[in-house]
Design an enzyme around this catalytic site. Sequence first.
Site, PDB file in Angstrom:
ATOM      1  N   PRO A  90      38.359  34.594  40.020  1.00 11.03           N
ATOM      2  CA  PRO A  90      39.233  35.468  39.227  1.00 11.03           C
ATOM      3  C   PRO A  90      40.277  34.620  38.532  1.00 11.03           C
ATOM      4  CG  PRO A  90      39.801  35.596  41.575  1.00 11.03           C
ATOM      5  CD  PRO A  90      38.584  34.721  41.469  1.00 11.03           C
ATOM      6  N   MET A  91      40.486  34.856  37.252  1.00 12.42           N
ATOM      7  CA  MET A  91      41.540  34.126  36.524  1.00 12.42           C
ATOM      8  C   MET A  91      42.254  35.096  35.589  1.00 12.42           C
ATOM      9  SD  MET A  91      39.976  30.365  35.676  1.00 12.42           S
ATOM     10  CE  MET A  91      38.395  30.884  35.057  1.00 12.42           C
ATOM     11  N   GLN A 129      39.509  42.816  42.047  1.00 10.14           N
ATOM     12  CA  GLN A 129      40.585  42.228  42.851  1.00 10.14           C
ATOM     13  C   GLN A 129      41.930  42.913  42.599  1.00 10.14           C
ATOM     14  OE1 GLN A 129      42.759  38.443  42.160  1.00 10.14           O
ATOM     15  NE2 GLN A 129      41.685  37.703  43.978  1.00 10.14           N
ATOM     16  N   CYS A 157      48.121  34.517  45.044  1.00  2.35           N
ATOM     17  CA  CYS A 157      48.836  34.286  43.783  1.00  2.35           C
ATOM     18  C   CYS A 157      50.209  33.651  44.048  1.00  2.35           C
ATOM     19  CB  CYS A 157      49.004  35.594  43.013  1.00  2.35           C
ATOM     20  SG  CYS A 157      49.904  35.324  41.475  1.00  2.35           S
ATOM     21  N   LYS A 189      41.051  36.994  49.332  1.00  2.59           N
ATOM     22  CA  LYS A 189      41.176  35.656  48.743  1.00  2.59           C
ATOM     23  C   LYS A 189      42.597  35.173  48.994  1.00  2.59           C
ATOM     24  CE  LYS A 189      40.434  32.862  44.642  1.00  2.59           C
ATOM     25  NZ  LYS A 189      41.732  32.575  44.026  1.00  2.59           N
ATOM     26  N   GLY A 237      36.496  28.197  38.855  1.00  2.00           N
ATOM     27  CA  GLY A 237      37.365  28.805  37.863  1.00  2.00           C
ATOM     28  C   GLY A 237      37.473  27.949  36.619  1.00  2.00           C
ATOM     29  N   ARG A 238      38.412  26.990  36.660  1.00  2.00           N
ATOM     30  CA  ARG A 238      38.659  26.183  35.464  1.00  2.00           C
ATOM     31  C   ARG A 238      37.430  25.407  35.026  1.00  2.00           C
ATOM     32  NH1 ARG A 238      43.879  23.596  38.022  1.00  2.00           N
ATOM     33  NH2 ARG A 238      42.447  23.799  39.785  1.00  2.00           N
TER      34      ARG A 238
HETATM   35  C1  LIG Z   1      44.595  30.767  34.584  1.00  2.00           C
HETATM   36  C2  LIG Z   1      44.330  31.074  36.023  1.00  2.00           C
HETATM   37  C3  LIG Z   1      44.468  32.376  36.477  1.00  2.00           C
HETATM   38  C4  LIG Z   1      44.205  32.688  37.813  1.00  2.00           C
HETATM   39  N1  LIG Z   1      44.275  33.994  38.221  1.00  2.00           N
HETATM   40  C5  LIG Z   1      43.888  34.327  39.485  1.00  2.00           C
HETATM   41  C6  LIG Z   1      43.813  35.688  39.891  1.00  2.00           C
HETATM   42  O1  LIG Z   1      44.055  36.619  39.112  1.00  2.00           O
HETATM   43  N2  LIG Z   1      43.444  35.942  41.175  1.00  2.00           N
HETATM   44  C7  LIG Z   1      43.144  34.943  42.073  1.00  2.00           C
HETATM   45  O2  LIG Z   1      42.811  35.226  43.222  1.00  2.00           O
HETATM   46  N3  LIG Z   1      43.184  33.660  41.700  1.00  2.00           N
HETATM   47  C8  LIG Z   1      43.529  33.330  40.442  1.00  2.00           C
HETATM   48  N4  LIG Z   1      43.504  32.024  40.044  1.00  2.00           N
HETATM   49  C9  LIG Z   1      43.053  30.992  41.015  1.00  2.00           C
HETATM   50  C10 LIG Z   1      41.549  30.746  40.854  1.00  2.00           C
HETATM   51  O3  LIG Z   1      40.803  31.884  41.206  1.00  2.00           O
HETATM   52  C11 LIG Z   1      41.097  29.543  41.703  1.00  2.00           C
HETATM   53  O4  LIG Z   1      41.232  29.845  43.067  1.00  2.00           O
HETATM   54  C12 LIG Z   1      41.874  28.274  41.376  1.00  2.00           C
HETATM   55  O5  LIG Z   1      42.016  28.105  39.974  1.00  2.00           O
HETATM   56  C13 LIG Z   1      41.188  27.019  41.938  1.00  2.00           C
HETATM   57  O6  LIG Z   1      39.882  26.919  41.468  1.00  2.00           O
HETATM   58  P1  LIG Z   1      39.437  26.006  40.200  1.00  2.00           P
HETATM   59  O7  LIG Z   1      39.911  24.620  40.480  1.00  2.00           O
HETATM   60  O8  LIG Z   1      37.934  26.139  40.215  1.00  2.00           O
HETATM   61  O9  LIG Z   1      40.066  26.573  38.987  1.00  2.00           O
HETATM   62  C14 LIG Z   1      43.798  31.682  38.728  1.00  2.00           C
HETATM   63  C15 LIG Z   1      43.669  30.375  38.259  1.00  2.00           C
HETATM   64  C16 LIG Z   1      43.912  30.066  36.933  1.00  2.00           C
HETATM   65  C17 LIG Z   1      43.742  28.645  36.466  1.00  2.00           C
END
Ligand SMILES: Cc1cc2nc3c(=O)[nH]c(=O)nc-3n(C[C@H](O)[C@H](O)[C@H](O)COP(=O)(O)O)c2cc1C
Length: 332
Positions: free
Chosen positions: A20-21, A75, A105, A144, A229-230
């Site tokens: 989720p992002m 979520q 968060c 999460k 995510g990213r």
């Molecule tokens: C722009 C952005 C928005 C995010 N929004 C959420 C969110 O709404 N809910 C959540 O559980 N995690 C959120 N995250 C965290 C991601 O789900 C993830 O756990 C975190 O970025 C690490 O994973 P990655 O390195 O693959 O990005 C967000 C991350 C980013 C970068």
Amino acid sequence: MKTEYYVGNVKIKPNLVLAPMAGVTDSAFRKLIKRCGGVGLIVTEFISVEGLTRNNLKSHKLMYFEPEEKPISIQFFGHNSDRMAAAAEVAEAAGADIVDINCGCPAKQVVNSGGGSSLLKDLPKMEKILKETRRVIKIPLTLKYRIGWDENSINAVEVGKMAEACGIEQVAIHGRTRMQGYSGFADWNVIAQVKQAVKIPVVGSGDVCSAEQALQRLRETDVDGVMIGRGAMANPWIFRQIDEIMQGITPHQPTIEEKRIFLVDYLAVMLQEMPTEKSALGKVKQLCGHFTRGLPGGATFRNQIFHSNTVSELTDKINEYFATVEPELSYV
Ligand SMILES: Cc1cc2nc3c(=O)[nH]c(=O)nc-3n(C[C@H](O)[C@H](O)[C@H](O)COP(=O)(O)O)c2cc1C
């Protein structure tokens, strides 16, 4: 190494989850990612239970999804157990496959109101939210969270066990503390410890940017799934590539044309879905930033698109850029 798992009776195959992002994984983005292949589970952006249960239109819009996105997890974040439970009921009625509760968060406005990662400092409150929400829905409920509030209070194993005892059917753990924000690296050792401590599926999240890294995490930590995510913003084909390697197939390498089309399609969808042209351009610029990371001339391109103020200007810049990238260097 696992290649699939179940959340309750929902089959997640392959065991690859789009993270989720907020501000990124809206329905349009999720559909484009899903069409690239290899995604086993999709999660919405986080949605405020306060907003949803007070009939805030924006919160209801965030919950919108289409059948092709299934299986999908919705979520929520919040601090009030009654509202969390009520929101979960709305999601179930809307046809969600899974409801997910955000306890990760780090944002100040979320934390200060008692939601997100601040619940890692108040486990009795988190437990109440989990139990009461679990009681009112039949579909799987998942959690999460981050590994702890700060480096001196890492409690991921305790939270995982507590969640399991509350009837939670999957935990997804971002291997950073709240205080880390997005700095440093995700600690996958802690994620592996949670996997050892609970019987419910454990999904690891943090810093998976290539198919090789995903496979290494799956092998080394024995987690049931990885969440990306990213890395998916930089390479929407990453899920397909991991899945193909798991199947013994040579992984797909997107061509420059496929990449160009992805961005142009994204722009077209954003223009339809965002309220203003400016907000659509903003979304595309954000994605372009990640999408061209590590590509030759990417920094110049990002600078150029940052200064593009119209759709035609942005489209021209995208087309120009992808016409100049060397094919063999474009692989991610
Ligand atoms: C722009 C952005 C928005 C995010 N929004 C959420 C969110 O709404 N809910 C959540 O559980 N995690 C959120 N995250 C965290 C991601 O789900 C993830 O756990 C975190 O970025 C690490 O994973 P990655 O390195 O693959 O990005 C967000 C991350 C980013 C970068």
